[in-house]
Design a protein around this motif. Structure first.
Motif, PDB file in Angstrom:
ATOM      1  N   LYS A  13      -8.706  25.621  14.647  1.00  0.00           N
ATOM      2  CA  LYS A  13      -9.794  26.619  14.746  1.00  0.00           C
ATOM      3  C   LYS A  13     -10.075  27.266  13.384  1.00  0.00           C
ATOM      4  O   LYS A  13     -11.221  27.357  12.958  1.00  0.00           O
ATOM      5  CB  LYS A  13      -9.404  27.754  15.723  1.00  0.00           C
ATOM      6  CG  LYS A  13      -9.167  27.320  17.130  1.00  0.00           C
ATOM      7  CD  LYS A  13      -8.714  28.491  18.003  1.00  0.00           C
ATOM      8  CE  LYS A  13      -7.337  29.013  17.662  1.00  0.00           C
ATOM      9  NZ  LYS A  13      -6.248  28.053  17.885  1.00  0.00           N
ATOM     10  N   THR A  14      -8.991  27.717  12.750  1.00  0.00           N
ATOM     11  CA  THR A  14      -9.174  28.421  11.480  1.00  0.00           C
ATOM     12  C   THR A  14      -9.681  27.471  10.399  1.00  0.00           C
ATOM     13  O   THR A  14     -10.600  27.800   9.642  1.00  0.00           O
ATOM     14  CB  THR A  14      -7.833  29.063  11.047  1.00  0.00           C
ATOM     15  OG1 THR A  14      -7.418  29.939  12.095  1.00  0.00           O
ATOM     16  CG2 THR A  14      -7.992  29.842   9.764  1.00  0.00           C
ATOM     17  N   THR A  15      -9.108  26.279  10.374  1.00  0.00           N
ATOM     18  CA  THR A  15      -9.533  25.298   9.372  1.00  0.00           C
ATOM     19  C   THR A  15     -11.015  24.974   9.540  1.00  0.00           C
ATOM     20  O   THR A  15     -11.786  25.006   8.576  1.00  0.00           O
ATOM     21  CB  THR A  15      -8.697  24.002   9.522  1.00  0.00           C
ATOM     22  OG1 THR A  15      -7.322  24.343   9.382  1.00  0.00           O
ATOM     23  CG2 THR A  15      -9.089  22.966   8.500  1.00  0.00           C
ATOM     24  N   ALA A  36     -10.649  37.064  14.381  1.00  0.00           N
ATOM     25  CA  ALA A  36     -10.285  37.803  15.592  1.00  0.00           C
ATOM     26  C   ALA A  36      -9.041  37.207  16.230  1.00  0.00           C
ATOM     27  O   ALA A  36      -8.786  37.381  17.412  1.00  0.00           O
ATOM     28  CB  ALA A  36     -11.451  37.788  16.578  1.00  0.00           C
ATOM     29  N   ASP A  37      -8.268  36.478  15.449  1.00  0.00           N
ATOM     30  CA  ASP A  37      -7.055  35.869  15.984  1.00  0.00           C
ATOM     31  C   ASP A  37      -5.859  36.792  15.754  1.00  0.00           C
ATOM     32  O   ASP A  37      -5.856  37.600  14.841  1.00  0.00           O
ATOM     33  CB  ASP A  37      -6.812  34.518  15.296  1.00  0.00           C
ATOM     34  CG  ASP A  37      -5.799  33.665  16.040  1.00  0.00           C
ATOM     35  OD1 ASP A  37      -5.292  34.119  17.094  1.00  0.00           O
ATOM     36  OD2 ASP A  37      -5.514  32.563  15.571  1.00  0.00           O
ATOM     37  N   ILE A  38      -4.861  36.658  16.614  1.00  0.00           N
ATOM     38  CA  ILE A  38      -3.636  37.447  16.450  1.00  0.00           C
ATOM     39  C   ILE A  38      -2.978  37.088  15.123  1.00  0.00           C
ATOM     40  O   ILE A  38      -2.558  37.948  14.362  1.00  0.00           O
ATOM     41  CB  ILE A  38      -2.640  37.166  17.605  1.00  0.00           C
ATOM     42  CG1 ILE A  38      -3.282  37.525  18.940  1.00  0.00           C
ATOM     43  CG2 ILE A  38      -1.345  37.923  17.388  1.00  0.00           C
ATOM     44  CD1 ILE A  38      -2.452  37.151  20.149  1.00  0.00           C
ATOM     45  N   GLN A  40      -3.522  36.158  11.633  1.00  0.00           N
ATOM     46  CA  GLN A  40      -4.678  36.298  10.746  1.00  0.00           C
ATOM     47  C   GLN A  40      -4.596  35.281   9.604  1.00  0.00           C
ATOM     48  O   GLN A  40      -3.823  35.462   8.663  1.00  0.00           O
ATOM     49  CB  GLN A  40      -4.701  37.722  10.208  1.00  0.00           C
ATOM     50  CG  GLN A  40      -4.820  38.748  11.337  1.00  0.00           C
ATOM     51  CD  GLN A  40      -6.216  39.286  11.462  1.00  0.00           C
ATOM     52  OE1 GLN A  40      -6.682  40.029  10.621  1.00  0.00           O
ATOM     53  NE2 GLN A  40      -6.904  38.897  12.512  1.00  0.00           N
ATOM     54  N   HIS A  41      -5.382  34.224   9.711  1.00  0.00           N
ATOM     55  CA  HIS A  41      -5.291  33.168   8.708  1.00  0.00           C
ATOM     56  C   HIS A  41      -6.629  32.830   8.060  1.00  0.00           C
ATOM     57  O   HIS A  41      -6.692  31.967   7.202  1.00  0.00           O
ATOM     58  CB  HIS A  41      -4.735  31.875   9.341  1.00  0.00           C
ATOM     59  CG  HIS A  41      -3.294  31.996   9.728  1.00  0.00           C
ATOM     60  ND1 HIS A  41      -2.766  31.393  10.854  1.00  0.00           N
ATOM     61  CD2 HIS A  41      -2.275  32.654   9.148  1.00  0.00           C
ATOM     62  CE1 HIS A  41      -1.475  31.686  10.941  1.00  0.00           C
ATOM     63  NE2 HIS A  41      -1.161  32.452   9.919  1.00  0.00           N
ATOM     64  N   LEU A  42      -7.694  33.479   8.522  1.00  0.00           N
ATOM     65  CA  LEU A  42      -9.003  33.049   8.017  1.00  0.00           C
ATOM     66  C   LEU A  42      -9.168  33.374   6.530  1.00  0.00           C
ATOM     67  O   LEU A  42      -9.717  32.557   5.785  1.00  0.00           O
ATOM     68  CB  LEU A  42     -10.136  33.676   8.856  1.00  0.00           C
ATOM     69  CG  LEU A  42     -11.539  33.157   8.552  1.00  0.00           C
ATOM     70  CD1 LEU A  42     -11.640  31.649   8.753  1.00  0.00           C
ATOM     71  CD2 LEU A  42     -12.584  33.860   9.424  1.00  0.00           C
ATOM     72  N   VAL A 178     -16.923  33.561  14.262  1.00  0.00           N
ATOM     73  CA  VAL A 178     -15.692  34.230  14.682  1.00  0.00           C
ATOM     74  C   VAL A 178     -14.589  33.204  14.969  1.00  0.00           C
ATOM     75  O   VAL A 178     -14.769  32.292  15.772  1.00  0.00           O
ATOM     76  CB  VAL A 178     -15.923  35.109  15.940  1.00  0.00           C
ATOM     77  CG1 VAL A 178     -14.649  35.873  16.286  1.00  0.00           C
ATOM     78  CG2 VAL A 178     -17.069  36.089  15.722  1.00  0.00           C
ATOM     79  N   ASP A 179     -13.471  33.392  14.292  1.00  0.00           N
ATOM     80  CA  ASP A 179     -12.273  32.587  14.555  1.00  0.00           C
ATOM     81  C   ASP A 179     -11.513  33.324  15.662  1.00  0.00           C
ATOM     82  O   ASP A 179     -10.977  34.396  15.450  1.00  0.00           O
ATOM     83  CB  ASP A 179     -11.446  32.517  13.256  1.00  0.00           C
ATOM     84  CG  ASP A 179     -10.164  31.700  13.399  1.00  0.00           C
ATOM     85  OD1 ASP A 179      -9.982  31.036  14.433  1.00  0.00           O
ATOM     86  OD2 ASP A 179      -9.343  31.739  12.455  1.00  0.00           O
ATOM     87  N   MET A 180     -11.504  32.731  16.852  1.00  0.00           N
ATOM     88  CA  MET A 180     -10.977  33.437  18.031  1.00  0.00           C
ATOM     89  C   MET A 180      -9.501  33.112  18.258  1.00  0.00           C
ATOM     90  O   MET A 180      -8.964  32.173  17.710  1.00  0.00           O
ATOM     91  CB  MET A 180     -11.758  33.016  19.269  1.00  0.00           C
ATOM     92  CG  MET A 180     -13.237  33.343  19.198  1.00  0.00           C
ATOM     93  SD  MET A 180     -13.630  34.937  19.914  1.00  0.00           S
ATOM     94  CE  MET A 180     -13.747  34.464  21.629  1.00  0.00           C
TER      95      MET A 180
END
Ligand SMILES: Nc1ncnc2c1ncn2[C@@H]1O[C@H](COP(=O)(O)OP(=O)(O)OP(=O)(O)O)[C@@H](O)[C@H]1O
Ligand SMILES: [Mg+2]
Length: 346
Positions: A13-15, A36-38, A40-42, A178-180
């Motif tokens: 997802k983040t990639t 918006a992910d627990i 946080q990697h974005l 949004v990265d969920m």
């Protein structure tokens, strides 16, 4: 355009969010990106180093100011304290736009710019000039850290994102990405209904596809538009598997990327050196997203936010605030494209 990336943990997802964001930025398209992910990697995936990523302001930490700003002069919302994550905008509320400067961005967004070498820098919000070279605005919910254990729930942090989404008016050709959070956690709020298009990232595995099935089922009743992006797809066998399991919802597939691997090592090559097939995949995703705008239904979008607000008010909000929060609903208010222009008196 509001776009979400969802899928199983570790599916990419983040990639893929970060590649899609870079693709849009390279085309000089306005982008606001939200992590918006627990986990946080974005920020790092967009090229920020650890220190820069750690310095990003957390949306969750600015919730009172965000509420105060969005409430504006809406007479139905008596105070910021009476505002919950689903409180819908009405006459008098302040709305957010992707291409503007506002106090929410000033407090919570940082501009990430991509230089020629593909590395990124965060320069506070000084680069908020829309002509700034291929930059994007990045907002993050903030990490779920030890201090939160047992006292705060992750959903209270994501609440800030939901509030912002419900107060956003956006048009064609400008993007919120949004990265969920992984898997079906996205259904813990009404947030999954807030997007013009949801990219479900699926590896060609039974677990990857199981998340797709679950998402599709939840999403069906709400008219959520879903496109599957197969990731880490190697060869015909993987492709056949995804085609068989996902059918027409399979939009495109992405293979193993050496560019991504180099980026993970902290040495991102120039974005234009991303593999041709993966560049084409991003173009296909971009076209599909643009198409989704045509299907947007502002009235349904507004109805759904009211629906989730009613449910939240009745299940916990009224008890928490000691007031009937359904009175916050402005029956005559519908979000629409005409609100893209800021009224002169605002
Ligand atoms: N197409 C690809 N080519 C090479 N590596 C990839 C590709 N897609 C993902 N990866 C790698 O797989 C790992 C997981 O990807 P990523 O962090 O994007 O997944 P995620 O779904 O965001 O995970 P999480 O659920 O933890 O947020 C990362 O190390 C990433 O670099
Ligand atoms: Mg991730």
């Amino acid at each position: 355009m509001k776009i979400a990336f969802v899928g199983k943990g570790g599916s990419g997802k983040t990639t893929l969010s970060s590649l899609f964001i870079r693709h849009l930025a390279a085309a000089r398209i306005t982008v606001v990106a939200i992590d918006a992910d627990i986990n946080q990697h974005l920020g790092p995936a967009l090229g920020l180093d650890e220190e820069e990523a750690a310095a990003l302001p957390a949306l969750g930490a600015h919730l009172p100011e965000i509420k105060e700003y969005l409430r504006g002069a809406n007479p139905r919302i008596t105070s910021a304290e009476a505002m919950i994550k689903t409180t819908p905008p009405g006459h008098g509320s302040r709305l957010l736009r992707l291409l503007e400067d506002n106090p929410v961005y000033a407090a919570c967004a940082r501009r990430v710019t991509f230089d020629e070498g593909g590395t990124a820098g965060s320069d506070g919000d000084r680069g908020s000039d829309p002509d700034a070279a291929s930059g994007v605005r990045l907002m993050v919910t903030g990490p779920f850290n030890e201090a939160d254990l047992g006292v705060a729930c992750y959903h209270s942090k994501v609440g800030a994102v939901e509030l912002c989404l419900n107060h956003l008016v956006d048009g064609r050709g400008e993007y919120l990405v949004v990265d969920m959070t992984a898997g079906s956690d996205s259904f813990a709020s009404g947030m999954f209904t807030r997007f013009d298009l949801t990219f479900l990232v699926a590896e060609p595995t039974r677990k990857g596809v199981a998340v797709y099935r679950q998402y599709k089922e939840y999403a069906r009743d709400f008219g959520v538009s879903l496109a599957v992006v197969g990731n880490k797809v190697q060869g015909e066998d993987d492709l056949d598997f995804l085609r068989a399991e996902v059918g027409d919802d399979l939009l495109v597939t992405v293979g193993h990327s050496d560019w991504v691997r180099a980026m993970e090592k902290g040495r991102p090559p120039r974005f234009e050196l991303l593999e041709d097939t993966n560049r084409r995949a991003l173009r296909t995703m971009h076209d599909r997203a643009d198409e989704a705008y045509g299907a947007r239904d502002w009235a349904r979008y507004t109805r759904q936010m009211v629906h989730f607000h009613q449910r939240n008010a009745e299940s916990w909000g009224n008890a928490r605030t000691g007031a009937d929060l359904t009175a916050q609903i402005d029956p005559g208010f519908v979000l629409s494209e005409s609100l893209l222009t800021v009224p002169a008196h605002a």
